[in-house]
Write a protein that holds these residues in place. Structure first.
Motif, mmCIF file in Angstrom:
data_model
loop_
_atom_site.group_PDB
_atom_site.id
_atom_site.type_symbol
_atom_site.label_atom_id
_atom_site.label_comp_id
_atom_site.label_asym_id
_atom_site.label_seq_id
_atom_site.Cartn_x
_atom_site.Cartn_y
_atom_site.Cartn_z
ATOM 1 N N PRO A 6 106.070 47.570 65.791
ATOM 2 C CA PRO A 6 106.418 48.167 64.488
ATOM 3 C C PRO A 6 107.802 48.809 64.464
ATOM 4 O O PRO A 6 108.542 48.658 63.482
ATOM 5 N N ARG A 34 110.426 46.080 64.352
ATOM 6 C CA ARG A 34 110.421 45.441 63.027
ATOM 7 C C ARG A 34 111.187 46.304 62.021
ATOM 8 O O ARG A 34 112.027 45.811 61.266
ATOM 9 N N GLN A 35 110.916 47.601 62.070
ATOM 10 C CA GLN A 35 111.573 48.525 61.160
ATOM 11 C C GLN A 35 113.094 48.531 61.386
ATOM 12 O O GLN A 35 113.880 48.407 60.453
ATOM 13 N N LEU A 88 115.007 46.296 62.905
ATOM 14 C CA LEU A 88 115.624 45.015 62.561
ATOM 15 C C LEU A 88 115.714 44.841 61.047
ATOM 16 O O LEU A 88 116.696 44.295 60.536
#
Lengths: 330, 373, 330, 373
Positions: D267, D270-271, D273
């Motif tokens: 997570p 992902r955040q 990026l």
């Protein structure tokens, strides 16, 4: 710049001794050669590599507060003598209640490939500069030692890593969960002191440079933008110092609270990189040359920040500790 | 190096923690924030928790500064209202006041029976405090004061004001500034509350029209005002000295509880809260170091407090901005009176009051780092 | 400050018309009273509330580019006339191919309590200022309308929220996944324009103030620290503008790429708040008073940032879209 | 408002994308970075992708600036080496050069057969370029040039140098600066590579000792040098003009691939990026807007490019710092030559070269926002 908290006469003398060794390192080192054997010799002669050896009762010979003084001062010169690795390896042996596994030699620790924690297999030895030949690691709860191949360099130019060559040999000591937590707390404080020294020193020299470098007809240090850049970095250095001093005091006072150690490393890991980045900005173009030492400080803090958990990982870990979801072990 | 005597401190801490469980108060209906804080001050005083580091001869406990940090920490952890912020006013009297002034003013300040406000800033003397133009003209054994002050917290509730006014030449900058104790019931004072952007009216404007103040109400000599002001603002830049450690600690604890209330903390929230915890703890540890230094050197706070102010503001603003994001829109879609939004807005003022962030950075660069002007 | 890209004569005239209405809002509004009924009347008379109504072919009457001009200019005054809610509700009806569910009236949209998306039950109506009486929402794929109770205020002082009173009534239209994506893309661009207007205007007035406010014997705008604060904020405003213009053009050119809309909202949600915070810093104490409008801009951008996903949520969403893990729907 | 003609652009884009699949090159053993980029430039030129927005009469395609952005985007997406950055040098000849100079220099510049370097900065003229002291003294139909330059990229490989030298009075600041084309094989030039902090030697010092340059090699009139320099640095502040859009796009794509290689993206990654993606796309969109404006107004880049430089630097530094954190210690524990670390270090220089960040912010505040000096 020394801590503004009063230091004992003994501590002041200690700091002076180490600062002399660091100054010789700084002034004699050529840009191309990273040979710190004479620094290592000086540290050995002053007994500084043995600070965390055990006395007859198993207690360390020196306090964490004294270790912090030594590590900070040597880091100011980004010295490559394997002091930190040796201090960590010695602490590990003391906590496991074993004698020096490789007497009278420099040592370091075996970490997993991501540098997150002690390991035995698929491991690498960090801070493995000359004359390190062996590293101590952990296989489950068992302390092991492994011989090392020649160091392979790293992006922290003065601190190569090395790959283990021989098999892991048990050395008879074990580390239970509490001892492992104690080791990690000690390591966090030592790394935080290294971050403090490397970042604090480069900021001081940037401030000095700003007073001399003239552009637009005046020293760049007269521009408010440069002043504020330095001022913010100074705040981050002072906060690092407070966190390191407090964490060292917490460990020395024996309250066994590991939180300040995690805080010092978590904060230092991000603050030190930002401080050096700001110093680089003040230096301008010269900082982007190989010859000039700023990038050595940058490389040092970048790698330090990752050892045993970076700021991001440790912050998350701290939340768990504070919420009572973890016992302090990572 | 010692930050404190750990066993005595630990005992104090546990005693305080127990006491707080039984004594924390909540606001009564219609009670103003100022009166609520005054009542809490009095409760704390009766419990023996006010003036920990003040000299015993003036009603204090004569303890080390570390106890003030513990007070802050425990109040914060318990969620009780902020610790009272009177240390710096007391220090002004201890340092510059006459014996008679100390006996007259310190007891009420300590007990919380007298409410004090501060008349420093003016419309044209904000960050540039040396530009103040309020005049105090000597007239026999008294002064006549005329001018305008602004951003005075809770002036409408105050019994006394520590006021800066110019006794020297107009435009004299740092020279010729004097400090006075002005009873707020004096004739010629007009107080007008300013509604703040939070919707609360903490701040006031104060208008002084030929206000008579006795000469014995002057603190220190004529011209000592600037030194008194600088000492005062230096105190105000310390997170323990203004009781903000307790405020931040309480906010962080509440936030942690709110976010983890359903037992599940999403990874991003865990990360964010962990980072806030790191910053808050670094601030706390830094404050403990400062107070230890101050005690070791027996010194008054100076320009180094600008470092503390930057750290304190950083925690304030980061914490309260993160709170809005972590708590989501529910704190914004409520009608009037969203406590978290108010705290957030007030945090934006933290880089303005007590010397703007720009002024703090100037002080650090020029006075601590010796960078050229 | 208008966009530096050429606008057509028609667009220039449109901007001027709206700017006049916004200027009247700004100059006649008392601090205590948030009555924007006359602004609403002026918008209705100029046909600006109908911009996304359908023509005979179901196409919108105005482009997204034109909507952006109108929304930005009104946001500069932080006007509370329910323009954005009405535009969104109208777009929703157009996409669902239904006639005006509540003819000739202001409308808004029903969102879930976290404002993350369209809803029908457990919903609240955002931008529900006078004269809004109904809101349009989504129950599964079905468009519904609900009557509202009186507005209950919100921390965006000029944009109250309201709670639905009556039952949800089906209005006969549906929104499939594509249409819902199209709606969200439109909404993101409109919100990004609102963020741009509210943040850009307060920065401009802060820059003007810095040229007048004297401290230390000179306008504070001469200090490099203040100049750089404003310069950084200006960069953030210009970047917001580029993202909004590009997203509007992307939607108007019919390529159906929703990514620029997500980018504009994700960027604006964080940048606009930072811009207003910087403006507040420049204003200093006055910005912390109720009377002075800066906090209205701050409240506006804080709430806008949360509607249909804040910067953090949309950034994560964008990653999924780019990685092909999502079709653009949230 | 139109950013481009979408159907023609789309066709161009897909043609380029196909071409790139077959033509991307990799460095040969022992090939220097400079020679590798030169070879790539020549491959691109033969493919017809260089000089898209140059006038057709000088070998360009006469297309709109939008095509340069597409070139940048597609090169970045394909992971090919950076797009060549010659636009601003060509522009100097188009704007100030003689017809003869254009015919002489532009073909080799365009094709990549001639490698050009830039002699602007000096040890005492970095951000303060107007402080330059290299002298060009008229001597009949030629100039004799003496002085020292620094931070010149790849000077050791260059065929020509665009050099700034002072033809007017010493200390004349912006006045009396002229621009010259200096063949690098001229007698009296000493080039010394500087090893950069990355370990690479991209930069050089250049020493000019009585170097003879023909008068016809002066670009524009005497004293035009400052305007030429300002136009040049304005171009260098644009992410498309220097080919950095492609560089960042490639880095971001590679980073995304590395982080998600095992199919699972944590997570926090992902955040992070996603946030990088937002910033990178905003930069790309901003660049498209700028180039559209430049075309609509038929104007040269000016002070507004400082906005672009700040945005570009922000993406550069945020992206490469995040890369180190996302990729973990493995990029730091390798021996010499860690590409991601080199990119990170080079990103720190982004706020220094081409006018430091402080200078860019001054330009924005004073020249764009009209704030008082």
């Amino acid at each position: 710049m020394t801590a503004t908290l009063h230091e004992s006469e003994e501590d002041v003398a200690l700091r002076r001794t180490v600062a002399d060794i660091a100054e010789r390192c700084r002034s004699t080192r050529a840009a191309e050669v990273d040979d710190h054997t004479s620094c290592w010799g000086a540290l050995v002669r002053s007994g500084l590599t043995e600070l965390r050896g055990a006395d007859d009762d198993g207690a360390p010979l020196a306090t964490v507060g004294q270790v912090v003084i030594v590590v900070e001062e040597m880091a100011r010169a980004v010295c490559g003598a394997p002091l930190v690795g040796t201090l960590l390896a010695t602490e590990l042996q003391r906590l496991a209640d074993v004698d020096h596994v490789v007497p009278d030699e420099a040592l370091t620790v075996l970490l997993d490939q991501e540098l997150r924690g002690l390991a035995a297999d698929d491991a690498l030895a960090w801070d493995a500069g000359v004359p390190v030949t062996h590293a101590v690691g952990l296989d489950g709860e068992n302390l092991v030692v492994r011989a090392l191949e020649g160091a392979t360099g790293s992006q922290d130019l003065s601190r190569p890593v090395a790959v283990p060559a021989g098999d892991a040999e048990l050395v008879g000591g074990t580390l239970d969960a509490d001892a492992r937590t104690a080791f990690e707390a000690f390591a966090h404080v030592v790394l935080a002191a290294d971050l403090l020294g490397a970042s604090g020193a480069v900021l001081e020299s940037a401030i000095e440079y700003a007073g001399q470098r003239v552009q637009f007809g005046q020293p760049i240090g007269t521009f408010q933008a440069v002043q504020h850049l330095c001022a913010r970095a100074h705040v981050q250095v002072e906060a690092q110092r407070s966190a390191v001093l407090f964490a060292a005091w917490s460990l020395d006072s024996g309250q066994g609270d590991v939180v300040p150690a995690i805080v010092a490393k978590a904060y230092g890991a991000s603050a030190a990189v930002e401080v050096v980045e700001k110093a680089v900005q003040v230096f301008g173009g010269v900082a982007i040359t190989w010859e000039f030492p700023a990038h050595r400080h940058l490389r040092r803090v970048l790698l330090d920040a990752e050892v045993l958990g970076n700021g991001s990982a440790l912050s998350g870990h701290l939340f768990d500790v504070v919420e009572g979801r973890s016992d302090g072990l990572q | 190096m010692d930050f404190s005597d750990s066993s005595e401190i630990a005992e104090f801490r546990s005693g305080l923690r127990t006491w707080l469980v039984d004594h924390t108060i909540t606001p009564e209906a219609e009670e103003s924030e100022a009166m609520f804080l005054k009542r809490w001050h009095q409760v704390l005083f009766r419990g023996g928790w006010v003036g920990l580091s003040w000299p015993t001869e003036y009603g204090g406990k004569g303890l080390s500064n570390a106890y003030d940090v513990v007070l802050n920490e425990e109040i914060g952890a318990s969620g009780a209202p902020d610790a009272p912020r009177i240390g710096y006013m007391g220090r002004a009297f201890l340092q510059w006041g006459t014996e008679e002034q100390r006996e007259r003013f310190l007891p009420g300040l300590l007990s919380g029976d007298d409410y004090w406000c501060q008349g420093f800033s003016e419309p044209n003397a904000g960050s540039d405090l040396a530009n103040l133009s309020t005049r105090a003209v000597k007239d026999g054994d008294r002064y006549r004061i005329t001018g305008q002050k602004v951003w005075t917290s809770y002036a409408e509730y105050a019994d006394y004001c520590i006021l800066l006014a110019r006794t020297g030449e107009p435009g004299g900058r740092h020279k010729g500034v004097s400090a006075f104790v002005v009873p707020m019931k004096s004739a010629g004072i007009d107080v007008r509350p300013i509604v703040a952007a939070t919707g609360e009216s903490e701040f006031c404007e104060m208008f002084f029209e030929d206000v008579e103040v006795a000469e014995e109400n002057r603190i220190g000599a004529e011209g000592d005002g600037w030194a008194i002001a600088m000492m005062t603002v230096a105190y105000e830049r310390g997170a323990a000295d203004v009781g903000y450690l307790s405020k931040f600690g309480a906010a962080l604890g509440e936030l942690r509880t709110l976010v983890s209330s359903d037992g599940h903390v999403p990874p991003l929230a865990r990360q964010r809260l962990g980072e806030l915890e790191v910053r808050f703890r670094v601030l706390t540890e830094h404050v403990r170091r400062r107070l230890t230094e101050r005690e070791q050197n027996d010194s008054l706070p100076g320009p180094e407090m600008s470092v503390d102010k930057i750290l304190m503001t950083d925690v304030d603003q980061t914490l309260h901005r993160a709170a809005l994001e972590l708590l989501g829109p529910s704190v914004l879609t409520t009608g009037p009176g969203s406590r978290w939004l108010e705290k957030y807005i007030y945090s934006r003022a933290a880089s303005i009051y007590g010397g703007s962030e720009q002024v703090q950075l100037n002080i650090i660069a020029q006075r601590l780092l010796g960078m050229p002007r």
